[in-house]
Every structure is written in C-alpha cells, then in structure tokens.
Design an enzyme around this catalytic site. Structure first.
Site, short mmCIF file in Angstrom:
data_model
loop_
_atom_site.label_atom_id
_atom_site.label_comp_id
_atom_site.label_asym_id
_atom_site.label_seq_id
_atom_site.Cartn_x
_atom_site.Cartn_y
_atom_site.Cartn_z
N GLY A 29 104.73 6.11 -31.42
CA GLY A 29 104.90 4.96 -32.30
C GLY A 29 106.33 4.78 -32.79
CG ASP A 80 108.30 10.22 -25.04
OD1 ASP A 80 109.30 10.23 -25.78
OD2 ASP A 80 107.66 9.18 -24.75
CB SER A 129 113.48 6.62 -25.14
OG SER A 129 112.86 5.57 -25.86
CG HIS A 156 105.36 5.91 -22.94
ND1 HIS A 156 105.87 6.66 -23.98
CD2 HIS A 156 104.02 6.11 -22.97
CE1 HIS A 156 104.88 7.26 -24.62
NE2 HIS A 156 103.74 6.93 -24.04
CG MET A 189 102.84 4.42 -26.45
SD MET A 189 104.31 4.93 -27.37
CE MET A 189 105.56 4.16 -26.36
CG HIS A 241 110.83 6.79 -21.76
ND1 HIS A 241 109.83 7.35 -20.99
CD2 HIS A 241 110.27 6.59 -22.98
CE1 HIS A 241 108.73 7.48 -21.71
NE2 HIS A 241 108.96 7.02 -22.93
CG ASP A 267 109.18 4.52 -25.60
OD1 ASP A 267 108.28 5.17 -25.06
OD2 ASP A 267 110.27 5.03 -25.95
CG MET A 305 105.58 1.16 -28.97
SD MET A 305 106.44 1.81 -30.41
CE MET A 305 107.16 3.30 -29.72
CG MET A 357 102.79 11.22 -26.25
SD MET A 357 104.37 10.45 -25.80
CE MET A 357 105.12 10.22 -27.42
C1 DX5 Z 1 107.61 7.51 -29.22
C2 DX5 Z 1 108.23 7.12 -27.90
C3 DX5 Z 1 109.40 7.95 -27.53
C4 DX5 Z 1 110.58 7.83 -28.44
C5 DX5 Z 1 111.41 9.06 -28.31
O1 DX5 Z 1 106.42 6.83 -29.38
O2 DX5 Z 1 107.28 7.22 -26.86
O3 DX5 Z 1 109.79 7.67 -26.17
O4 DX5 Z 1 111.39 6.73 -28.15
O5 DX5 Z 1 112.41 8.99 -29.25
P1 DX5 Z 1 113.11 10.31 -29.81
O6 DX5 Z 1 113.74 11.00 -28.63
O7 DX5 Z 1 114.09 9.77 -30.78
O8 DX5 Z 1 112.03 11.17 -30.41
ZN ZN Z 2 107.93 7.13 -24.75
#
Ligand code: DX5
Ligand code: ZN
Length: 221
Positions: A141, A174, A7, A65, A67, A32, A34, A36, A136
């Site tokens: 977040g 994740d 990620s 992903h 969010m 990955h 993310d 947000m 998750m």
């Molecule tokens: C959290 C994200 C994850 C995050 C994972 O909301 O969806 O993908 O980046 O990071 P780590 O591996 O550091 O928990």
């Molecule tokens: Zn993610």
C-alpha cells in the site's frame, strides 16, 4: 541472476520519464510499477495509461505489481500498456490460478504475490504455472515502510520448493529493501529485489544499485 527492480512509487511523479532514465542509466535492468486501486490496499497510485506513456521511453523490463481486486478484469489493459510481467496477489481474487493462466495465455509472464499475513504454502502449488513469486516484506500500500525480516522463512521455503521442482521461477522481495538488508534477502533465496525509497530518494541511485549488486550473497540454506 540478480535483478534490481526500482519502484517508481518513490519517484518524482512530475518528471517520471527522467526518473526512469536515471535508474536505467544507473544500471537497473527491471522497473517495478506499483498499481493500487484504493480497495485491495488503502492507497491509489496509477494505472495502465501511465505505464503505456513510459513504455516508448525505456528498454527496462516492466515488472507490473497489481494491488487491485479481481485483476483478471484488467490483464489486457496492462498487456497493451507494455507489461513484461504481471504479478497478481493471491489474496486479490477467487481463482488466482485461472488469472495466472490467462496472463500467460495472453503472451505475458505471470507472477504471484503474497502479503505478510499469507503463508508461503498458499502459493507453493502455483509455482509450476508462474514466472515469478513475490514475497511482500511490508504490508502493501505504501512506500517507505520498515522491512519485515520475519518474512525470510517464507522466502526460503519458496526457494527450496522452486529447487525441489527444478523450476526457473524468479523470487522477488518488495518493501523496505536497500543495501543494508540485501545480504539477508539474497541469502534467504531472493533473486529480484524491489527498492523504491532506497534508490529514488538517494542522491546517487547508480551507487545504490551498484552497492546492492555487490552486497548480494548466494542462497545459504
Ligand atoms: C508497496 C509497494 C512497494 C513499494 C516499495 O506496496 O509494493 O513496491 O513501492 O517501496 P520501498 O522500497 O520504499 O519500501
Ligand atoms: Zn511493489
């Protein structure tokens, strides 16, 4: 087949292109991304323009992903940006099935995610219309949170339903994933492991990716 999906939320944003190259040469085959919006989750990351900027510089499978609330509004943006897979949250819209169908109709793979407070049963009926299910293992977040082992029964319930229905749906976890809990998540049934901090904050990301692949166990239930 196991896939490690680093990620970039944990990468150095001032040199994203080099950071992506570092994990690509380090043996990752997925990336990955993310997204947000500050509403679905209390944090803002980046959007389609950043993904589009990275796309010409990487052959990795782009695992996006979302969010964000009402993700159907932006499906075409992420498709045009170069997403190979778009995952939406079951909690983020009124009609996830319609949104998943729209992603697939646009020619993209579709995924459905559940946050820690959402039971597996919510997405079991959606499995026939997705390419990936995401459980998750932290509250979405933020990167760098602690892995929630109590999510493993949901992973196993989804894996069993995938097998019962004879589907080829990938099962992703994740949040807080690294070498240490790779045996736990893989034996519970996960086959796509997202790792942000564990890979990007490591001295040697290639070694972490190699060790995660080596630590994987077969589904054990
Ligand atoms: C959290 C994200 C994850 C995050 C994972 O909301 O969806 O993908 O980046 O990071 P780590 O591996 O550091 O928990
Ligand atoms: Zn993610």
């Amino acid at each position: 087949m196991l896939h490690i999906s680093p990620s970039i939320l944990a990468a150095d944003f001032s040199k994203l292109r080099e950071e992506v190259a570092r994990v690509e040469t380090g043996g990752a085959d997925w990336l990955h991304l993310d997204v947000m919006d500050g509403i679905f989750v209390p944090n803002i990351s980046f959007g389609a323009p950043v993904i589009a900027a990275l796309r010409p510089h990487s052959k990795l499978f782009f695992d996006v992903h979302l969010m964000i609330v009402d993700p159907h509004r932006y499906i075409n943006d992420f498709l045009r940006a170069g997403a190979d897979l778009i995952t939406i949250h079951a909690e983020s819209c009124d009609d996830p099935a319609a949104c998943l169908d729209a992603i697939r109709a646009a020619g993209c793979r579709a995924g459905i995610a559940i946050s820690p407070n959402t039971p597996a049963e919510v997405i079991l009926p959606l499995l026939p219309r997705v390419d990936l299910a995401l459980v998750m293992t932290v509250h979405p977040g933020f990167g760098g949170q602690s892995f929630m082992a109590d999510m493993m029964p949901k992973v196993t319930a989804i894996r069993k339903e995938i097998e019962r229905l004879g589907l080829t749906v990938a099962l992703e976890v994740d949040g807080g994933i690294g070498v240490g809990n790779t045996p736990t998540v893989t034996s519970a049934g996960a086959d796509v492991l997202v790792a942000g901090s564990a890979i990007f904050r490591a001295e040697n990301p290639a070694a972490v990716i190699r060790d995660m692949n080596a630590a994987a166990l077969p589904f054990a239930q």
